[in-house]
Scaffold this active site. Structure first.
Site, mmCIF file in Angstrom:
data_model
loop_
_atom_site.group_PDB
_atom_site.id
_atom_site.type_symbol
_atom_site.label_atom_id
_atom_site.label_comp_id
_atom_site.label_asym_id
_atom_site.label_seq_id
_atom_site.Cartn_x
_atom_site.Cartn_y
_atom_site.Cartn_z
ATOM 1 N N LYS A 85 -6.489 -3.125 -4.690
ATOM 2 C CA LYS A 85 -5.642 -2.017 -4.254
ATOM 3 C C LYS A 85 -5.034 -1.358 -5.495
ATOM 4 O O LYS A 85 -4.414 -2.035 -6.322
ATOM 5 C CB LYS A 85 -4.533 -2.561 -3.355
ATOM 6 C CG LYS A 85 -4.254 -1.720 -2.142
ATOM 7 C CD LYS A 85 -3.245 -2.424 -1.276
ATOM 8 C CE LYS A 85 -2.907 -1.608 -0.067
ATOM 9 N NZ LYS A 85 -1.709 -2.089 0.592
HETATM 10 C C1 E4P Z 1 -0.934 -1.065 3.656
HETATM 11 O O1 E4P Z 1 -1.907 -0.915 2.969
HETATM 12 C C2 E4P Z 1 0.391 -0.536 3.272
HETATM 13 O O2 E4P Z 1 0.840 -1.139 2.110
HETATM 14 C C3 E4P Z 1 1.374 -0.725 4.399
HETATM 15 O O3 E4P Z 1 0.761 -0.334 5.607
HETATM 16 C C4 E4P Z 1 2.690 0.012 4.186
HETATM 17 O O4 E4P Z 1 3.446 -0.076 5.351
HETATM 18 P P1 E4P Z 1 5.015 0.293 5.387
HETATM 19 O O5 E4P Z 1 5.164 1.747 5.186
HETATM 20 O O6 E4P Z 1 5.446 -0.140 6.761
HETATM 21 O O7 E4P Z 1 5.663 -0.519 4.303
#
Ligand code: E4P
Length: 217
Positions: A85
């Site tokens: 990521k």
């Molecule tokens: C996933 O890849 C993201 O990091 C995650 O969905 C972020 O979610 P949030 O906005 O609830 O922290």
């Protein structure tokens, strides 16, 4: 549309994967920070739970593309499903170009615009993650962004897959599917809510009661 779990909690991941409908997991530094132990052990354990054909996103923390690539080359060895990521910054995009060239799976995160998604696709990203809930939080429409990205990727036949992220409630999952997301990554609480419908509960109770009467007769 595939379903991933948006969690770094091993108990949640075990319970959800066990039901056979989850094909991947996404983590982020905030989710990981809520767990104990080392990052490496956690990602290895998550990989041991997820189907071999699935994806487990693990985020790099370096700011320069050199640091990101170095971290990625270590993290990718923690499991065959590991997807790196990367943040949607110029350095993240350069790291993506390099890692994609080496055949390493990537997920470009913190995506809030179509232009960012286009940059990720041009850099060869495996996945791009538009953050639906965080856009809604600032009065924008996160699902509209997913729909625009899906329409453009479809028109130009761009192979980068769309993960609808930052999902906050079950309707977001429905809307992400209608908007053309390839995947929705879902917190455990929302995943559990997807099962619920009052008529299902009422129906089960009624079938049980009727069956009991039939057995007695
Ligand atoms: C996933 O890849 C993201 O990091 C995650 O969905 C972020 O979610 P949030 O906005 O609830 O922290």
């Amino acid at each position: 549309m595939e379903l991933y779990l948006d969690s770094a909690n091993l108990e949640e991941i075990k319970k959800a994967v066990d039901l056979g409908v989850i094909t991947g997991v996404t983590t982020n530094p905030s989710l990981v920070s809520q767990q104990g132990g080392s990052f490496k052990d956690l990602i290895r354990e998550i990989c041991s739970l997820v189907p071999k054909t699935g994806s487990v996103s693990a985020e790099v923390m370096g700011e320069s593309w050199r640091e990101m690539v170095k971290e990625a080359e270590e993290i990718r060895t923690w499991g065959e499903q590991v997807t790196i990521k990367l943040p949607l910054t110029p350095d993240g995009i350069k790291a993506c170009t390099i890692l994609s060239g080496e055949g390493i799976k990537t997920n470009l995160t913190l995506v809030f615009s179509v232009n960012q998604a286009l940059l990720a696709a041009r850099a060869g990203a495996t996945f791009v993650s538009p953050f639906v809930g965080r856009l809604d939080d600032i009065g924008r429409n996160g699902i509209d962004l997913v729909a625009q990205i899906a329409s453009i990727f479809d028109h130009y036949q761009l192979p980068t897959r769309i993960i609808a992220a930052s999902i906050r409630h079950p309707q977001h999952v429905v809307d992400a599917a209608l908007a053309g997301a390839d995947i929705a990554t879902i917190p455990y609480k929302v995943f559990r809510q997807m099962f619920d419908h009052p008529l299902t509960e009422v129906g089960i109770k009624r079938f049980k009661a009727d069956w009991a009467k039939f057995k007695e007769s």
